[in-house]
Design a protein around this motif. Sequence first.
Motif, short mmCIF file in Angstrom:
data_model
loop_
_atom_site.label_atom_id
_atom_site.label_comp_id
_atom_site.label_asym_id
_atom_site.label_seq_id
_atom_site.Cartn_x
_atom_site.Cartn_y
_atom_site.Cartn_z
N ASP A 93 3.34 10.46 -9.00
CA ASP A 93 3.11 10.44 -10.45
C ASP A 93 1.86 11.22 -10.87
OD1 ASP A 93 5.34 8.85 -10.49
OD2 ASP A 93 4.29 6.99 -10.96
N ARG A 94 0.75 10.98 -10.21
CA ARG A 94 -0.51 11.60 -10.61
C ARG A 94 -0.70 13.00 -10.05
NH1 ARG A 94 -4.91 8.10 -12.09
NH2 ARG A 94 -6.01 10.03 -12.48
N LEU A 95 -0.37 13.17 -8.76
CA LEU A 95 -0.61 14.46 -8.11
C LEU A 95 0.61 15.37 -8.10
CD1 LEU A 95 -2.82 13.33 -5.09
CD2 LEU A 95 -3.54 14.12 -7.34
N LYS A 96 1.75 14.83 -8.53
CA LYS A 96 3.01 15.60 -8.60
C LYS A 96 3.43 16.16 -7.25
CE LYS A 96 2.99 15.07 -13.06
NZ LYS A 96 3.42 13.79 -13.52
N LEU A 97 3.19 15.39 -6.18
CA LEU A 97 3.60 15.78 -4.84
C LEU A 97 4.88 15.06 -4.49
CD1 LEU A 97 0.16 15.58 -3.03
CD2 LEU A 97 1.33 17.63 -3.83
N LYS A 98 5.70 15.70 -3.69
CA LYS A 98 6.95 15.09 -3.28
C LYS A 98 6.75 14.41 -1.92
CE LYS A 98 11.70 16.18 -2.28
NZ LYS A 98 12.70 15.69 -3.06
N ILE A 99 7.18 13.16 -1.81
CA ILE A 99 7.05 12.38 -0.59
C ILE A 99 8.37 12.40 0.16
CG2 ILE A 99 6.57 10.09 0.37
CD1 ILE A 99 4.19 11.40 -1.05
N ASN A 100 8.33 12.75 1.43
CA ASN A 100 9.53 12.70 2.27
C ASN A 100 9.68 11.27 2.77
OD1 ASN A 100 11.49 12.85 4.21
ND2 ASN A 100 10.75 14.77 5.08
N ARG A 101 10.56 10.54 2.13
CA ARG A 101 10.72 9.11 2.44
C ARG A 101 11.33 8.87 3.82
NH1 ARG A 101 9.24 6.60 -2.17
NH2 ARG A 101 9.51 7.74 -4.11
N VAL A 131 0.84 -1.20 0.00
CA VAL A 131 0.00 0.00 0.00
C VAL A 131 0.88 1.26 0.00
CG1 VAL A 131 -1.67 1.32 1.36
CG2 VAL A 131 -1.98 -1.13 1.03
N MET A 132 1.98 1.23 0.75
CA MET A 132 2.89 2.38 0.78
C MET A 132 3.45 2.66 -0.61
SD MET A 132 4.51 4.76 2.47
CE MET A 132 5.14 4.59 4.10
N THR A 133 3.88 1.61 -1.30
CA THR A 133 4.41 1.76 -2.65
C THR A 133 3.33 2.32 -3.58
OG1 THR A 133 5.91 -0.09 -2.29
CG2 THR A 133 5.48 0.52 -4.58
N SER A 134 2.14 1.79 -3.49
CA SER A 134 1.04 2.22 -4.34
C SER A 134 0.68 3.68 -4.08
CB SER A 134 -0.17 1.32 -4.10
OG SER A 134 -1.28 1.78 -4.81
N CYS A 135 0.57 4.06 -2.81
CA CYS A 135 0.21 5.44 -2.46
C CYS A 135 1.31 6.42 -2.88
CB CYS A 135 -0.03 5.56 -0.96
SG CYS A 135 -1.55 4.78 -0.41
N LYS A 194 3.49 6.06 -5.29
CA LYS A 194 3.47 6.17 -6.75
C LYS A 194 2.34 7.10 -7.20
CE LYS A 194 3.18 3.12 -10.84
NZ LYS A 194 3.78 4.04 -11.72
N TYR A 195 1.16 6.94 -6.63
CA TYR A 195 0.01 7.77 -7.00
C TYR A 195 0.27 9.24 -6.66
CZ TYR A 195 -4.70 9.66 -7.21
OH TYR A 195 -5.79 10.43 -7.52
N LEU A 196 0.74 9.50 -5.45
CA LEU A 196 0.97 10.88 -5.03
C LEU A 196 2.05 11.56 -5.86
CD1 LEU A 196 0.76 10.35 -1.17
CD2 LEU A 196 -0.86 11.63 -2.58
#
Length: 105
Positions: A30-38, A20-24, A26-28
């Motif tokens: 790729d689709r929403l163009k948001l940067k995720i702080n890993r 689910v983390m990988t999926s979310c 990727k969506y955030l």
Amino acid sequence: MRYADDCIIYVKSKRAAERVMTSCTKYLEDRLKLKINREKSKTGSPLKLKFLGFSLYKAKGKIGIRPYQKSVKRFKDRVRQITSRKRGRSTQKILKELKHSPQAG
């Protein structure tokens, strides 16, 4: 523009959490163009993780919510600092400071 950056998704297993983390992510990204702080993003047991200063606990088959231990400690330390007798302030000033302190009120 600001975005909400805190979110929790509960799943049954560690494997499902990783999927689910990988999926979310990727969506955030790729689709929403948001940067995720890993570094801040993580998976784990809801009973061991803290979220917005709170944690969950299990007792007698029920789940409850309580303030996280570090949050309570910070709060108490701040109240002790404000109410210290060494500061020589009136009760009104102490109450005003408690009311307006971000951690103590």
